[in-house]
Design a protein around this motif. Structure first.
Motif, PDB file in Angstrom:
ATOM      1  N   GLY A  54       0.872  -1.352   0.071  1.00 43.09           N
ATOM      2  CA  GLY A  54      -0.048  -0.167  -0.014  1.00 43.09           C
ATOM      3  C   GLY A  54       0.748   1.090  -0.192  1.00 43.09           C
ATOM      4  O   GLY A  54       0.230   2.267  -0.292  1.00 43.09           O
TER       5      GLY A  54
ATOM      6  N   LYS B 169       3.360   4.172  -1.078  1.00 43.99           N
ATOM      7  CA  LYS B 169       3.649   4.805  -2.292  1.00 43.99           C
ATOM      8  C   LYS B 169       5.007   5.641  -2.765  1.00 43.99           C
ATOM      9  O   LYS B 169       5.563   5.733  -1.568  1.00 43.99           O
TER      10      LYS B 169
ATOM     11  N   PRO C   9       2.119   3.719  -7.049  1.00 44.41           N
ATOM     12  CA  PRO C   9       1.935   2.936  -6.001  1.00 44.41           C
ATOM     13  C   PRO C   9       2.946   1.946  -6.005  1.00 44.41           C
ATOM     14  O   PRO C   9       3.526   1.576  -7.133  1.00 44.41           O
TER      15      PRO C   9
ATOM     16  N   LEU D 186      -0.337   3.752   7.524  1.00 44.66           N
ATOM     17  CA  LEU D 186      -0.815   2.527   7.149  1.00 44.66           C
ATOM     18  C   LEU D 186      -1.308   1.370   8.059  1.00 44.66           C
ATOM     19  O   LEU D 186      -2.468   0.979   7.792  1.00 44.66           O
TER      20      LEU D 186
END
Ligand SMILES: Cc1cc2nc3c(=O)[nH]c(=O)nc-3n(C[C@H](O)[C@H](O)[C@H](O)COP(=O)(O)OP(=O)(O)OC[C@H]3O[C@@H](n4cnc5c(N)ncnc54)[C@H](O)[C@@H]3O)c2cc1C
Length: 399
Positions: free
Chosen positions: A49, A51, A88, A193
């Motif tokens: 997840g 970036k 991503p 996250l």
């Protein structure tokens, strides 16, 4: 016993640097094989997840004709490729694997267990039990050999205490209390996250206040903007531009100066695009800046952290996003004798001393990527430095 085949070049590590070096070396007629799983560090040692912090145009792997860029991959796949739109990690991993299939045909998808020197050749012992000989070796092992842990956490073990490079799937932390240590992008992004994955997260950072980079200006910039504040892979401004483009000059600077620049340049800083997400969830109680962990002790399945200022935190996990420390002694993939022959800038406790072609003090042994940052500057810490490294080292490899 190694087989009879002798490679010209064995590249250890199939990340952006290893793949770029191999693409250039292969195109020059060097019998080159890469060892390792393509993009493994990005796929398995960074949080899912995530970036990229680097702009897409600063995230290309390098081949001699610049045919296999991230731009081209995104065009073919119909994916966004835009200045100011972060890539991503999953896209970047797929891109690197596509690059390998296009430009690096000779890959052995297996880790190297040990490299030794035998006369003027090297022997590589592989994790699948086989071995191979090569006339030269390019060590492109990236950041994994060099995790830096805060002193208070040394000796405490996984899964309670982990370096950020050992963290990948964050779903397992749902409902857990987690402390993330660090004040840079890796720490901030893992904290966000984890929070979004349902963990109760506290960030502990030594810095008095978190720093953030700013939204990049639009590209193409006006002529005046380009003169005033040129763009570079390391960020805007002349200082970054010089470090990003003049690696050869950087190498000529005194070694203490170089190490200081690498240590200080591009210090901990969060990305502009994650700031809102962070500030939404992390109040002063959950973002403890100006704080350090002074001691830690296990308590049952959990861990008690003593913080500067006298407070304690009881948590399920601590994740240290505290960066990396390049030291020759940590290059344990090199056999003892070979490693002992690699000169370091501060002996074995410092980064390797490298020549103009990324050559170590052992003839035939080259090192690229993070291990070369103290020689060629901070661009070696990022994908944007891969083109320079590959173009510089490839002509030096045997054919
Ligand atoms: C959380 C995080 C985020 C980052 N974000 C960015 C970013 O946005 N942009 C950017 O430019 N840089 C970023 N970086 C820096 C990034 O690590 C480097 O730019 C890039 O990975 C350098 O490529 P490399 O090939 O040198 O290293 P790596 O990508 O680490 O590749 C080295 C490879 O070698 C393999 N390897 C190691 N030992 C062996 C062995 N014995 N046998 C076989 N294989 C081996 C590893 O598995 C790994 O896959 C980030 C780093 C981290 C930790």
């Amino acid at each position: 016993m190694a087989g009879t085949e002798i490679l010209d070049t064995a590249v250890v590590g199939a990340g952006p640097y290893g793949l770029s070096v191999a693409a250039h070396a292969t195109a020059r007629g060097s019998r080159t094989r890469v060892f390792g799983t393509p993009m493994k560090a990005w796929a398995e040692h960074m949080p899912m997840g995530m970036k990229l912090k680097s702009e897409p145009w600063a995230s290309h792997l390098s081949d001699p004709r610049d045919s296999f860029t991230l731009r081209e991959y995104c065009r073919l796949e119909g994916l966004p490729y835009e200045h100011g739109v972060p890539t991503p990690v999953e896209t970047f991993v797929d891109y690197g694997r596509w690059f390998q299939r296009q430009a690096v045909p000779d890959l052995h998808e297996c880790d190297v267990r040990r490299v030794d020197r035998e006369g003027r050749e090297f022997t590589l012992e592989l994790a699948d039990g086989s071995s191979v000989r090569s006339r030269s070796v390019v060590l492109a092992a990236g950041f994994l050999p060099f995790p830096r842990m805060p002193e208070a956490l040394v000796g405490l073990t996984a899964p309670r205490v982990l370096h950020s490079s050992a963290v990948n799937d964050l779903a397992a932390y749902d409902g857990k209390q987690v402390t993330v240590v660090g004040g840079g992008q890796a720490a901030i992004e893992i904290a966000v996250l984890l929070d979004e994955a349902g963990a109760d997260v506290t960030l502990v950072a030594r810095t008095g206040a978190l720093r953030w980079n700013s939204l990049p200006g639009p590209l193409p910039a006006t002529l005046w903007e380009r003169v005033r504040r040129p763009e570079s892979g390391l960020g805007p401004g002349y200082y970054n531009k010089v470090l990003s483009d003049l690696q050869v000059v950087f190498r000529r600077m005194p070694k203490d100066y170089r190490m200081e620049v690498v240590r200080k340049t591009l210090g901990p800083e969060g990305s502009w695009w994650i700031r809102d997400r962070f500030e939404k969830s992390f109040d002063a109680e959950h973002a403890r800046t100006g704080t350090r962990i002074t001691a830690a002790r296990p308590q049952g399945d959990r861990l008690v952290l003593e913080l500067s200022g006298g407070r304690e935190l009881e948590v399920d996990h601590v994740i240290a996003a505290t960066g990396f420390e390049v030291e020759v002694r940590r290059l344990t993939v090199l056999g003892d004798e070979l490693r002992g022959a690699v000169r370091g800038l501060r002996g074995p406790d410092g980064p390797p001393e490298l020549g103009a072609r990324f050559d170590s003090s052992v003839p035939g042994l080259h090192m690229v990527g993070l291990a070369a940052a103290a020689t060629f500057g901070p661009s070696m810490r990022f994908v944007c430095g891969a083109a320079f490294a590959a173009r510089t080292v490839a002509p030096r490899l045997p054919r």
